[in-house]
Motif scaffolding. Structure first.
Motif, PDB file in Angstrom:
ATOM      1  N   HIS A 124      16.799  28.138 -11.080  1.00  0.00           N
ATOM      2  CA  HIS A 124      16.933  28.419  -9.644  1.00  0.00           C
ATOM      3  C   HIS A 124      17.361  27.165  -8.849  1.00  0.00           C
ATOM      4  O   HIS A 124      18.202  27.240  -7.951  1.00  0.00           O
ATOM      5  CB  HIS A 124      15.594  28.957  -9.130  1.00  0.00           C
ATOM      6  N   HIS A 128      20.534  26.189  -6.322  1.00  0.00           N
ATOM      7  CA  HIS A 128      20.580  25.576  -4.979  1.00  0.00           C
ATOM      8  C   HIS A 128      21.564  24.399  -4.961  1.00  0.00           C
ATOM      9  O   HIS A 128      22.290  24.203  -3.991  1.00  0.00           O
ATOM     10  CB  HIS A 128      19.189  25.077  -4.571  1.00  0.00           C
ATOM     11  N   ASP A 314      17.455  31.508  -0.344  1.00  0.00           N
ATOM     12  CA  ASP A 314      17.719  32.146  -1.638  1.00  0.00           C
ATOM     13  C   ASP A 314      18.815  33.215  -1.559  1.00  0.00           C
ATOM     14  O   ASP A 314      18.804  34.045  -0.656  1.00  0.00           O
ATOM     15  CB  ASP A 314      16.428  32.754  -2.187  1.00  0.00           C
TER      16      ASP A 314
HETATM   17 ZN    ZN Z   1      15.136  28.840  -3.548  1.00  0.00          ZN
END
Ligand code: ZN
Ligand code: KG4
Length: 357
Positions: A124, A128, A314
């Motif tokens: 994850h 980013h 997100d």
């Molecule tokens: Zn995140």
């Protein structure tokens, strides 16, 4: 039999990657072609979570289960492609809430198997960091990245697209976590970050708060002291029966939390002698951070790549963007892929596969 690797061309120009993200409370899917975003779909359970004051893992998992098939279908439809056009499926496998991650990972594995398409495991955080490649299609390392999310705060030196040096990180709370906790103290709703930002607009930074490693501590950060100082300030005022301005507290906290990020990012730029800065993570959506970094970079004639706000919080386009990097390096996952609640900051699971050399 599942074997998508025999005819795989990792040098293909502008591969089409489907990205899937379900690590927290957003169910997201996106399709990119090269660095171009063709579709970006998101279903958030934040409104339900707000009733509980934060993310309840079981509620997040149930919402993902309800939404995932619809969100992926919309992403494929809105991209104007067919499932067969997809070159690889990239999915967040960690870090995050285990049950939430499992929904995305299981869905991605099933889809990859059914379509006989390569599967890519995405950290994850690497997602980013990769968001900036979508904002600036010419972006090339080396550069310095400010990572500021709900779970992480760090300054990294990106040597190339797959290797990072962590120059410093928070020793306790992440900056986003501090925003969320301070919001709760001020009686503001979840998610705290945007609500602190809104509240701060009405205030001035006149509350004295600790300086937080300013001018020291290398590139490390510590947010727990700042958070405690805000809590103490509010409680002392309440105990004395004295009124205080929530807006002034929010504004003072925001300034203290962000100035140090900007200052240390610029120190890293100088030390590493790079001419570019990128930003990743939800706090990157904060207008005060965006403006402060912009003016600091302008002063030093440093190029700033600031992902659009929707690509800071997100989303699945960033997962697809990191998927593209892994694809072009010939690194793929297999059907044994599992979700992981915690993984090291920049680690990746993928291994070189046939066609990947
Ligand atoms: Zn995140
Ligand atoms: O990157 P992200 O969406 O999820 C993680 O991977 O953690 O970051 C979420 C964090 C939350 O703590 C949220 O309060 C914060 O980013 N955030 C903000 C803003 N928008 C989101 N913090 C300050 N200002 C904002 N506008």
């Amino acid at each position: 039999m599942y074997n998508p690797f025999d005819n795989l061309d990792i040098n293909k120009e502008s591969p089409i990657i489907l990205g899937i993200e379900s690590s927290c409370d957003e169910t997201a899917a996106a399709v990119i072609r090269g660095r171009e975003v063709l579709s970006d779909e998101i279903a958030s359970s934040a409104t339900i979570q707000a009733l509980y004051g934060g993310v309840v893992p079981e509620i997040a998992s149930r919402a993902h289960t309800d939404e995932i098939a619809k969100v992926v279908e919309r992403a494929v439809q809105n991209a104007g492609i067919t499932y067969q056009d997809i070159d690889a499926i990239a999915v967040t496998y960690g870090a995050g809430l285990l049950g939430a991650l499992l929904v995305g990972v299981s869905f991605a594995k099933s889809l990859a198997y059914a379509l006989n398409k390569p599967l890519i495991a995405v950290n994850h955080i690497r997602g980013h960091l990769a968001a900036s490649y979508l904002t600036d299609k010419t972006l090339k390392p080396p550069f310095v990245t400010l990572l500021c999310s709900g779970g992480h705060t760090a300054i990294l030196y990106a040597k190339n697209q797959t290797e990072f040096e962590i120059l410093g990180a928070t020793l306790d709370d992440a900056v986003g976590e501090a925003f969320d906790k301070v919001a709760r103290v001020l009686g503001l709703k979840y998610p705290g970050g945007p609500n602190i930002e809104n509240c701060a607009k009405e205030g001035v930074a006149n509350v004295t708060l600790p300086k937080m490693f300013k001018g020291g501590g290398g590139y490390n950060f510590s947010y727990s002291g700042l958070k405690t100082a805000v809590i103490n300030y509010c409680h002392t005022k309440e105990q004395k029966g004295e009124a205080y301005s929530k807006a002034d507290v929010a504004c003072s906290f925001q300034k203290a939390a962000i100035d140090v990020l900007v200052e240390k990012t610029m120190e890293a730029v100088k030390e590493k002698r790079v001419d570019t800065v990128t930003v990743g993570g939800g706090v990157g959506a904060n207008t005060y951070l965006r403006e402060s970094l912009k003016s600091a970079c302008e002063k030093k004639r440093i190029k700033l790549v600031l992902p659009e706000k929707r690509f800071c919080t997100d989303n699945a386009s960033m997962i697809a963007a990191e998927g593209l990097i892994q694809f072009q390096n010939g690194n793929f996952a297999d059907m044994s892929l599992n979700a992981k609640a915690s993984i090291p900051l920049t680690t990746t699971l993928n291994v070189p596969k046939k066609g990947g050399v």
